[in-house]
Motif scaffolding. Structure first.
Motif, PDB file in Angstrom:
ATOM      1  N   PHE A 192      32.628-131.133  -2.494  1.00 52.08           N
ATOM      2  CA  PHE A 192      32.331-132.242  -3.353  1.00 52.08           C
ATOM      3  C   PHE A 192      31.775-133.271  -2.614  1.00 52.08           C
ATOM      4  CE2 PHE A 192      33.623-130.886  -7.117  1.00 52.08           C
ATOM      5  CZ  PHE A 192      34.129-131.501  -7.230  1.00 52.08           C
ATOM      6  N   SER A 193      31.863-134.648  -2.803  1.00 52.07           N
ATOM      7  CA  SER A 193      32.259-136.017  -2.793  1.00 52.07           C
ATOM      8  C   SER A 193      32.236-136.171  -4.081  1.00 52.07           C
ATOM      9  CB  SER A 193      30.910-137.048  -1.601  1.00 52.07           C
ATOM     10  OG  SER A 193      30.166-137.217  -2.807  1.00 52.07           O
ATOM     11  N   ARG A 219      32.259-128.251 -10.528  1.00 50.51           N
ATOM     12  CA  ARG A 219      33.665-129.404 -11.048  1.00 50.51           C
ATOM     13  C   ARG A 219      34.277-127.831 -11.660  1.00 50.51           C
ATOM     14  NH1 ARG A 219      31.784-134.527 -11.496  1.00 50.51           N
ATOM     15  NH2 ARG A 219      29.813-134.695 -11.504  1.00 50.51           N
ATOM     16  N   LEU A 220      34.550-127.205 -12.210  1.00 55.50           N
ATOM     17  CA  LEU A 220      35.912-126.607 -12.657  1.00 55.50           C
ATOM     18  C   LEU A 220      36.207-125.688 -11.697  1.00 55.50           C
ATOM     19  CD1 LEU A 220      33.756-125.466 -16.517  1.00 55.50           C
ATOM     20  CD2 LEU A 220      35.518-128.111 -15.745  1.00 55.50           C
ATOM     21  N   VAL A 225      39.599-132.067  -7.360  1.00 59.59           N
ATOM     22  CA  VAL A 225      39.150-132.806  -6.860  1.00 59.59           C
ATOM     23  C   VAL A 225      38.386-133.286  -8.209  1.00 59.59           C
ATOM     24  CG1 VAL A 225      37.948-133.636  -5.242  1.00 59.59           C
ATOM     25  CG2 VAL A 225      39.377-131.636  -5.196  1.00 59.59           C
ATOM     26  N   ASP A 226      37.760-132.747  -8.797  1.00 55.79           N
ATOM     27  CA  ASP A 226      36.529-133.457  -9.608  1.00 55.79           C
ATOM     28  C   ASP A 226      37.564-134.172 -10.532  1.00 55.79           C
ATOM     29  OD1 ASP A 226      34.217-133.815 -11.420  1.00 55.79           O
ATOM     30  OD2 ASP A 226      35.735-132.248 -12.647  1.00 55.79           O
ATOM     31  N   LEU A 227      38.795-134.462 -11.052  1.00 60.29           N
ATOM     32  CA  LEU A 227      39.398-135.310 -11.653  1.00 60.29           C
ATOM     33  C   LEU A 227      40.243-135.829 -11.291  1.00 60.29           C
ATOM     34  CD1 LEU A 227      41.983-132.459 -13.788  1.00 60.29           C
ATOM     35  CD2 LEU A 227      40.199-133.676 -14.415  1.00 60.29           C
ATOM     36  N   ARG A 228      39.783-136.342  -9.991  1.00 59.05           N
ATOM     37  CA  ARG A 228      39.750-137.567  -8.891  1.00 59.05           C
ATOM     38  C   ARG A 228      38.483-139.002  -9.670  1.00 59.05           C
ATOM     39  NH1 ARG A 228      41.368-135.638  -2.570  1.00 59.05           N
ATOM     40  NH2 ARG A 228      43.394-134.512  -4.064  1.00 59.05           N
ATOM     41  N   THR A 229      37.530-138.199 -10.053  1.00 56.53           N
ATOM     42  CA  THR A 229      36.610-139.496 -10.138  1.00 56.53           C
ATOM     43  C   THR A 229      37.459-140.052 -11.117  1.00 56.53           C
ATOM     44  OG1 THR A 229      35.459-138.138 -12.330  1.00 56.53           O
ATOM     45  CG2 THR A 229      34.716-137.560  -9.683  1.00 56.53           C
ATOM     46  N   GLN A 230      36.386-141.186 -10.994  1.00 51.45           N
ATOM     47  CA  GLN A 230      36.673-143.299 -11.759  1.00 51.45           C
ATOM     48  C   GLN A 230      36.742-142.335 -13.435  1.00 51.45           C
ATOM     49  OE1 GLN A 230      34.997-145.767  -9.789  1.00 51.45           O
ATOM     50  NE2 GLN A 230      37.252-147.285  -9.565  1.00 51.45           N
ATOM     51  N   THR A 231      35.169-141.735 -13.719  1.00 54.78           N
ATOM     52  CA  THR A 231      35.317-141.158 -14.808  1.00 54.78           C
ATOM     53  C   THR A 231      36.457-140.295 -15.222  1.00 54.78           C
ATOM     54  OG1 THR A 231      32.774-141.190 -14.526  1.00 54.78           O
ATOM     55  CG2 THR A 231      33.651-139.580 -16.282  1.00 54.78           C
ATOM     56  N   ASN A 232      36.335-139.450 -14.921  1.00 60.50           N
ATOM     57  CA  ASN A 232      37.330-137.594 -15.614  1.00 60.50           C
ATOM     58  C   ASN A 232      39.084-139.047 -15.699  1.00 60.50           C
ATOM     59  OD1 ASN A 232      35.981-136.011 -15.537  1.00 60.50           O
ATOM     60  ND2 ASN A 232      36.493-136.114 -13.635  1.00 60.50           N
ATOM     61  N   GLN A 233      39.752-140.106 -14.807  1.00 62.93           N
ATOM     62  CA  GLN A 233      40.599-140.764 -14.926  1.00 62.93           C
ATOM     63  C   GLN A 233      40.172-141.351 -16.610  1.00 62.93           C
ATOM     64  OE1 GLN A 233      43.583-140.984 -13.270  1.00 62.93           O
ATOM     65  NE2 GLN A 233      42.787-139.062 -11.863  1.00 62.93           N
ATOM     66  N   ALA A 234      39.425-141.929 -17.041  1.00 61.33           N
ATOM     67  CA  ALA A 234      39.231-142.794 -17.546  1.00 61.33           C
ATOM     68  C   ALA A 234      39.093-141.929 -18.846  1.00 61.33           C
ATOM     69  CB  ALA A 234      37.570-143.735 -17.778  1.00 61.33           C
ATOM     70  N   ASN A 528      29.816-131.963 -23.322  1.00 59.60           N
ATOM     71  CA  ASN A 528      30.097-130.334 -23.185  1.00 59.60           C
ATOM     72  C   ASN A 528      31.374-130.112 -23.008  1.00 59.60           C
ATOM     73  OD1 ASN A 528      31.454-128.236 -21.741  1.00 59.60           O
ATOM     74  ND2 ASN A 528      29.282-127.585 -21.441  1.00 59.60           N
ATOM     75  N   ILE A 529      32.304-129.768 -24.077  1.00 61.03           N
ATOM     76  CA  ILE A 529      33.928-130.179 -24.221  1.00 61.03           C
ATOM     77  C   ILE A 529      34.705-129.639 -22.781  1.00 61.03           C
ATOM     78  CG2 ILE A 529      34.360-127.880 -24.945  1.00 61.03           C
ATOM     79  CD1 ILE A 529      35.968-128.556 -27.629  1.00 61.03           C
ATOM     80  N   ARG A 530      34.348-128.985 -21.827  1.00 61.82           N
ATOM     81  CA  ARG A 530      34.666-128.762 -20.907  1.00 61.82           C
ATOM     82  C   ARG A 530      35.289-130.099 -20.276  1.00 61.82           C
ATOM     83  NH1 ARG A 530      31.675-124.820 -22.162  1.00 61.82           N
ATOM     84  NH2 ARG A 530      32.064-123.137 -23.190  1.00 61.82           N
ATOM     85  N   ARG A 531      34.542-130.432 -20.311  1.00 64.01           N
ATOM     86  CA  ARG A 531      34.677-132.151 -19.230  1.00 64.01           C
ATOM     87  C   ARG A 531      35.544-132.356 -20.598  1.00 64.01           C
ATOM     88  NH1 ARG A 531      30.213-133.080 -16.786  1.00 64.01           N
ATOM     89  NH2 ARG A 531      27.985-132.183 -17.639  1.00 64.01           N
ATOM     90  N   ALA A 532      36.009-132.196 -21.319  1.00 65.17           N
ATOM     91  CA  ALA A 532      36.895-133.443 -22.097  1.00 65.17           C
ATOM     92  C   ALA A 532      38.060-132.536 -22.182  1.00 65.17           C
ATOM     93  CB  ALA A 532      36.921-133.767 -23.598  1.00 65.17           C
ATOM     94  N   SER A 533      38.251-131.586 -21.420  1.00 63.23           N
ATOM     95  CA  SER A 533      39.388-130.394 -21.593  1.00 63.23           C
ATOM     96  C   SER A 533      39.909-130.341 -20.061  1.00 63.23           C
ATOM     97  CB  SER A 533      38.772-128.802 -21.629  1.00 63.23           C
ATOM     98  OG  SER A 533      40.398-128.042 -21.637  1.00 63.23           O
ATOM     99  N   LEU A 534      40.925-130.728 -19.308  1.00 61.07           N
ATOM    100  CA  LEU A 534      41.699-130.974 -17.862  1.00 61.07           C
ATOM    101  C   LEU A 534      41.813-129.673 -17.242  1.00 61.07           C
ATOM    102  CD1 LEU A 534      43.656-132.691 -16.212  1.00 61.07           C
ATOM    103  CD2 LEU A 534      45.613-131.300 -17.164  1.00 61.07           C
ATOM    104  N   PHE A 535      42.554-128.714 -17.676  1.00 64.56           N
ATOM    105  CA  PHE A 535      41.421-126.902 -16.848  1.00 64.56           C
ATOM    106  C   PHE A 535      41.258-126.604 -18.245  1.00 64.56           C
ATOM    107  CE2 PHE A 535      45.137-128.859 -14.534  1.00 64.56           C
ATOM    108  CZ  PHE A 535      44.311-129.202 -13.318  1.00 64.56           C
ATOM    109  N   PRO A 536      39.839-126.347 -18.664  1.00 66.63           N
ATOM    110  CA  PRO A 536      39.153-125.591 -19.827  1.00 66.63           C
ATOM    111  C   PRO A 536      39.700-123.950 -20.010  1.00 66.63           C
ATOM    112  CG  PRO A 536      37.764-126.626 -18.785  1.00 66.63           C
ATOM    113  CD  PRO A 536      38.952-126.719 -17.368  1.00 66.63           C
TER     114      PRO A 536
END
Length: 544
Positions: A192-193, A219-220, A225-234, A528-536
């Motif tokens: 995905f982009s 994403r998971l 790739v998903d972790l590269r988003t600026q949101t996830n970096q933050a 969702n807690i999975r968004r806050a876990s590096l590799f849930p």
């Protein structure tokens, strides 16, 4: 004299066939066509020669050394050329800089290419355009072919942009590229982009929008790739920040960090929620928490200890807030007079974390807020302090709101959230504490209330109506501890080493355990807690 004889053959003065006349009209036409053909052929040959010479001249690329793939980096050299962070470029107007970044977007236009270059949460616009003797058409063409998400090394001059660049976080300057090299290309097709993965859900759901929705499962499955988003970096910058703030506060308050084993010979709470693992010829259990080790460290006179480490729960809970492995922020401390010493220290710890996040991570919070808009997290400051309710008072609030009292032996997830909404409306806070839980709801090592043995000296902390810490005063008397173990179905003999720690004398003590991912999820309202876990890790996910 005799006269010459006359010839008897007639003399013909008429020209037969007129052999001295010019070519005919047809012949002239043929010759003219041939000459014209020959002339055109000569012109074509000359033109081809000129084109060939021109092409040969063009093949001499004046910018050949300024672009292209770099050799595989095997640490074969170390020029020590300073790379600069994109975040500092606003202050570097007019400077020539070298930076490494990913190609977030690329757009070719005639003799130029526009790039959006990205480093973590920062991005900047870069422009490469043909310049005689410096940037060739070949260079521009090659640069335009670089695939998105490739890593490049760019050298260029920083110049003020004529107007703010809306697509870049550093919007007041541009990089005018003079050199560009490929460090690492993208060989696989992107799932995905990053623009699609960074878009707020509200934009995706808009009736007139034609955007691709990137599902959480997708994403998971493609987490790198998903972790590269600026949101996830933050997000994970803030997660690290919470760990730092946790350590800073406790270190300043006399705590030391310990590291307890995660393989144990017995379950710490109940056998139904632990992972069994083969251990040579026997069985071991993955630790549900560092609970036993923390208490034993207090018995060993460490006085105040904390740990940051993995916690394992074999619960088949497929909810928005449960994981089978998460990061626990745990602490334990000796008590001088009353377990509220622990509760108050924990309260001050959370307030310190909340303040630190607001002060140090405002940029990251703003980045995340673009994709996950949320009301700013609120807590009570000043003389009134944090809202503290007894369990019975929390039940009364729910009953007054229409929940049947007989349904409230425990506060389930639905009623937790309902209580959070009630408290937010009444007290305007997202953070509160509930004290004095029923003894039946707590583990065997929880100290009973001295006046009412059906209650316990225990507490939970809540953020946005969801529990993020559970804690209590612990039983430090071995006789009472063994009695409570039996009442909860735990054989004291199965935890002999633990019990022995109290038989040699242990001071009164208490503590608590915090779920790091829950704090991140609820502070930022990620849903969702999975968004806050590096590799849930959950009941359905062990990869990647």
């Amino acid at each position: 004299m005799t006269e010459p004889q006359q010839s008897t053959e007639p003399t013909d003065t008429t020209v037969q066939g007129d052999e001295t006349a010019g070519p005919s009209k047809n012949e002239l036409k043929k010759r003219a066509k041939a000459a014209e053909k020959e002339r055109k052929a000569a012109e074509k040959a000359q033109k081809q020669k000129e084109e060939s010479e021109k092409q040969a001249a063009a093949e001499v690329d004046v910018a050949a050394e300024f672009y292209g793939p770099l050799p595989l980096n095997q640490s074969q050299s170390r020029p020590n050329r300073q790379r600069v962070p994109i975040s500092t470029l606003s202050a570097r107007d007019g400077e020539t800089v070298l930076l490494r970044a990913r190609v977030h977007t690329s757009r070719g236009q005639a003799k130029m290419v526009f790039f959006n270059l990205r480093q973590r949460t920062d991005s900047v616009q870069a422009i490469l355009s043909v310049a005689p003797g410096k940037v060739s058409k070949q260079m521009v063409k090659w640069a335009a072919s670089i695939t998105l998400e490739s890593i490049v090394l760019v050298e260029g001059v920083i110049q003020k942009s004529p107007e703010p660049v809306k697509s870049a976080s550093v919007d007041d300057v541009e990089v005018h590229v003079t050199k560009i090299f490929l460090i690492a290309g993208v060989e696989a097709r992107l799932p995905f982009s990053l623009d699609d993965a960074s878009r707020p859900e509200s934009e995706v759901e808009a009736a007139d929008a034609q955007f691709n929705r990137v599902l959480l499962e997708t994403r998971l499955n493609n987490r790198v790739v998903d972790l590269r988003t600026q949101t996830n970096q933050a997000v994970f910058g803030i997660q690290a920040g919470i760990g730092d703030l946790f350590r800073e506060f406790l270190s300043a308050n006399g705590f030391i960090e310990i590291h307890s084993p995660k393989l144990q010979g017995a379950a710490t709470e109940s056998g139904a929620s632990v992972f069994k693992v083969g251990y040579f010829k026997g069985t071991a259990y993955l630790a549900q928490s560092p609970q036993l080790a923390k208490q034993m460290a207090i018995a060993a006179d460490f006085e105040r200890v904390y740990e940051i480490g993995p916690v394992f729960r074999a619960e088949d809970s497929n909810t928005h807030r449960h994981l089978t492995e998460f990061i626990g922020l745990d602490l334990e401390m000796a008590i001088e007079e009353h377990y509220h010493e622990v509760l108050e220290l924990l309260d001050n710890l959370f307030l310190s974390i909340f303040r630190g996040l607001r002060q140090r991570y405002s940029k990251e919070i703003a980045v995340i807020g673009k994709q996950f808009p949320a009301e700013e997290f609120k807590w009570r400051e000043g003389p009134e302090g944090t809202l503290k309710l007894r369990f019975s008072e929390a039940i009364d609030l729910l009953v007054n709101d229409g929940v049947a009292r007989e349904e409230l032996d425990d506060i389930n997830t639905e009623n937790e959230k309902r209580l959070g909404r009630i408290i937010k409306a009444k007290y305007d806070t997202d953070y509160f504490i509930i004290d004095k839980f029923p003894m039946a709801l707590r583990p065997f090592y929880t100290m009973p209330d001295p006046q009412d043995p059906t209650l316990s000296n225990s507490y939970d902390f809540f953020m946005r109506g969801e529990e993020i810490l559970s804690g209590a005063q612990r039983i430090h008397d071995p006789t009472l501890l063994a009695e409570k173990m039996k009442s909860k179905g735990v054989e004291p003999e199965s935890m002999q080493g633990y019990l022995d720690a109290f038989r040699v004398g242990c001071p009164p003590h208490g503590g608590g355990g915090i779920g790091l991912e829950r704090v991140v999820m609820l502070f930022l309202k990620l849903n969702n807690i999975r968004r806050a876990s590096l590799f849930p890790r959950d009941p359905k996910r062990l990869e990647p």
